[in-house]
Design a protein around this motif. Structure first.
Motif, short mmCIF file in Angstrom:
data_model
loop_
_atom_site.label_atom_id
_atom_site.label_comp_id
_atom_site.label_asym_id
_atom_site.label_seq_id
_atom_site.Cartn_x
_atom_site.Cartn_y
_atom_site.Cartn_z
N VAL A 2 0.82 -1.23 0.00
CA VAL A 2 0.00 0.00 0.00
C VAL A 2 0.85 1.26 0.00
CG1 VAL A 2 -2.15 -0.92 0.97
CG2 VAL A 2 -0.34 -0.14 2.50
N GLU A 3 2.04 1.19 0.58
CA GLU A 3 2.93 2.38 0.55
C GLU A 3 3.25 2.73 -0.89
OE1 GLU A 3 6.65 2.60 2.71
OE2 GLU A 3 5.69 1.81 4.52
N PHE A 61 -8.43 3.85 -2.81
CA PHE A 61 -8.31 4.41 -1.47
C PHE A 61 -9.31 5.54 -1.23
CE2 PHE A 61 -4.18 2.68 -2.68
CZ PHE A 61 -3.93 1.84 -1.60
N GLY A 62 -10.56 5.29 -1.60
CA GLY A 62 -11.61 6.27 -1.33
C GLY A 62 -12.02 6.21 0.14
N GLU A 63 -13.23 6.69 0.41
CA GLU A 63 -13.73 6.67 1.80
C GLU A 63 -13.73 5.26 2.35
OE1 GLU A 63 -17.51 8.58 2.58
OE2 GLU A 63 -16.59 10.47 1.95
N THR A 64 -14.13 4.30 1.50
CA THR A 64 -14.04 2.89 1.87
C THR A 64 -13.01 2.24 0.96
OG1 THR A 64 -16.44 3.06 2.03
CG2 THR A 64 -15.47 0.86 2.39
N PRO A 65 -11.80 2.00 1.46
CA PRO A 65 -10.76 1.40 0.61
C PRO A 65 -11.22 0.07 0.02
CG PRO A 65 -9.82 2.21 2.67
CD PRO A 65 -11.31 2.31 2.81
N ASP A 66 -10.78 -0.20 -1.20
CA ASP A 66 -11.15 -1.42 -1.91
C ASP A 66 -10.24 -2.56 -1.41
OD1 ASP A 66 -11.62 -3.46 -3.65
OD2 ASP A 66 -11.56 -2.22 -5.46
N ALA A 67 -10.59 -3.11 -0.25
CA ALA A 67 -9.72 -4.08 0.42
C ALA A 67 -9.47 -5.32 -0.44
CB ALA A 67 -10.34 -4.48 1.76
N GLY A 68 -10.49 -5.74 -1.19
CA GLY A 68 -10.35 -6.95 -2.00
C GLY A 68 -9.30 -6.77 -3.10
N THR A 69 -9.37 -5.63 -3.79
CA THR A 69 -8.41 -5.39 -4.88
C THR A 69 -7.00 -5.19 -4.31
OG1 THR A 69 -10.17 -4.39 -6.17
CG2 THR A 69 -7.93 -3.92 -6.87
#
Ligand SMILES: Cc1ncc(C[n+]2csc(CCOP(=O)(O)OP(=O)(O)O)c2C)c(N)n1
Ligand code: SF4
Length: 332
Positions: free
Chosen positions: A293-294, A306-314
């Motif tokens: 992620v860095e 990395f919006g309000e709800t990060p796309d954790a799956g992707t």
């Protein structure tokens, strides 16, 4: 053919970096760019964007190739950023014999130049071909595979900025999953480049069983120089794939180019390897495992993750690619 070029680790305790400017070691062991006699073969005055990884990579590649060949390099360049920013007619930044091919045939033109040099008895002349990832993995792939299969005496260098940058950031078959480009889905359930597409050209080159294949990065410039010099000491078809971040296409701060390249390597997303005749012979083991992620967060092309709800799956799917590289090449 045995190859004597070795890498002397940089020992600057005060920097703890991968700095290449090691002027304190003996002349022959110095980095090419730390050598007062470097040729500056890609000279000042070109029009690359600020922070261009491709310009930095090409500068190091070409001076190392010149040092390794006693200044007898002829270069063929596919159409792309490197060609366009370095040769605005009627000017050029190249201080070597340099030829612009078409977008897709640099490998074939370089094969012809090498054959002509051989026929003319110019044994000392060393030929290199250069192209972007589009010119290499897409339109130029057939010519390149032919060059490998015939074992033509050419070092082909692909500068991988992961899209067609020169023409406005279109997707190539080296664009990573989820990356936003001008020709990938901008919105919807899964914006960005789709998973499962694309090619791993270094491994395809390895599968041709050619004398030498390596990946390199502007994150580790001394390693890049050494790989160029090793390749130049080998006869036959050779392939070097260099990771070169592009601030314009990746939506990154020009000051972060080297940092981003380093995060790609240290996260496992861009493995540094070498191979000879189809066998993996070298790998760079990670000093400090960096979080994927860095790397992603520094680039606008991944901002949709990395919006309000990060796309954790992707994000997890991209992390799995890094994990697989680390396992597959034994990087940890
Ligand atoms: C046959 C052909 N198709 C398209 C073009 C237009 N064109 C020139 S450079 C380029 C993209 C180059 O991308 P890449 O090889 O990845 O290099 P970069 O600019 O990213 O370094 C394209 C599509 C062309 N010159 N010739
Ligand atoms: S678009 Fe990218 S590759 Fe092209 S010159 Fe600018 S930073 Fe370099």
């Amino acid at each position: 053919m045995t190859n004597p070029v070795t890498l002397q680790p940089v020992k600057f305790n005060q920097t703890q970096t991968f700095t290449v400017g090691n002027r304190l070691v003996d002349g022959p062991a110095r980095a090419v760019q730390a050598n007062m006699r470097r040729t500056n073969s890609l000279n000042s005055g070109h029009r690359a964007c600020q922070g261009c990884g491709e310009a930095l990579g090409a500068r190091y590649v070409i001076d190392a190739a010149m040092q390794a060949s006693d200044n007898r390099v002829m270069a063929v360049n596919a159409t792309g950023c490197l060609e366009v920013f370095s040769t605005p007619y009627p000017e050029t930044s190249w201080q070597i014999p340099w030829m612009h091919s078409l977008f897709g045939n640099a490998a074939a033109v370089a094969s012809g130049v090498a054959a002509a040099a051989r026929v003319k008895g110019r044994k000392a002349v060393r030929v290199i071909a250069q192209g972007g990832d589009g010119g290499t993995t897409d339109i130029g792939f057939g010519c390149l595979s032919g060059m490998f299969e015939r074992n033509d005496d050419v070092l082909y260098i692909c500068y991988d900025n992961e899209a067609y940058m020169n023409t406005g950031v279109q997707r190539s078959s080296a664009t990573p999953p989820a990356a936003h480009t001008a020709t990938t889905m901008a919105v919807g359930k899964a914006p960005g480049n789709v998973f499962g597409t694309g090619k791993n050209l270094p491994l395809i080159a390895v599968a041709h069983n050619i004398p030498y294949v390596a990946t390199a990065s502007i994150a580790n410039l001394r390693d890049l120089e050494v790989k160029v010099m090793r390749a130049m000491g080998i006869a036959g078809a050779r392939y070097l794939h260099v990771h070169v971040p592009c601030p314009l296409g990746w939506g990154s701060d020009p000051a972060h180019t080297v940092k981003i390249a380093r995060l790609a390597v240290e996260s496992g997303l861009f493995p540094l390897i070498e191979a000879e005749y189809g066998e993996i012979t070298g790998r760079y083991t990670l000093r400090r495992r960096a979080p994927v992620v860095e790397y992603l967060k520094l680039q606008k092309r991944f901002a949709h993750l990395f919006g309000e709800t990060p796309d954790a799956g992707t994000i997890a799917a991209i992390e799995a690619i890094a994990e697989r590289n680390i396992r597959h090449f034994g990087l940890a």
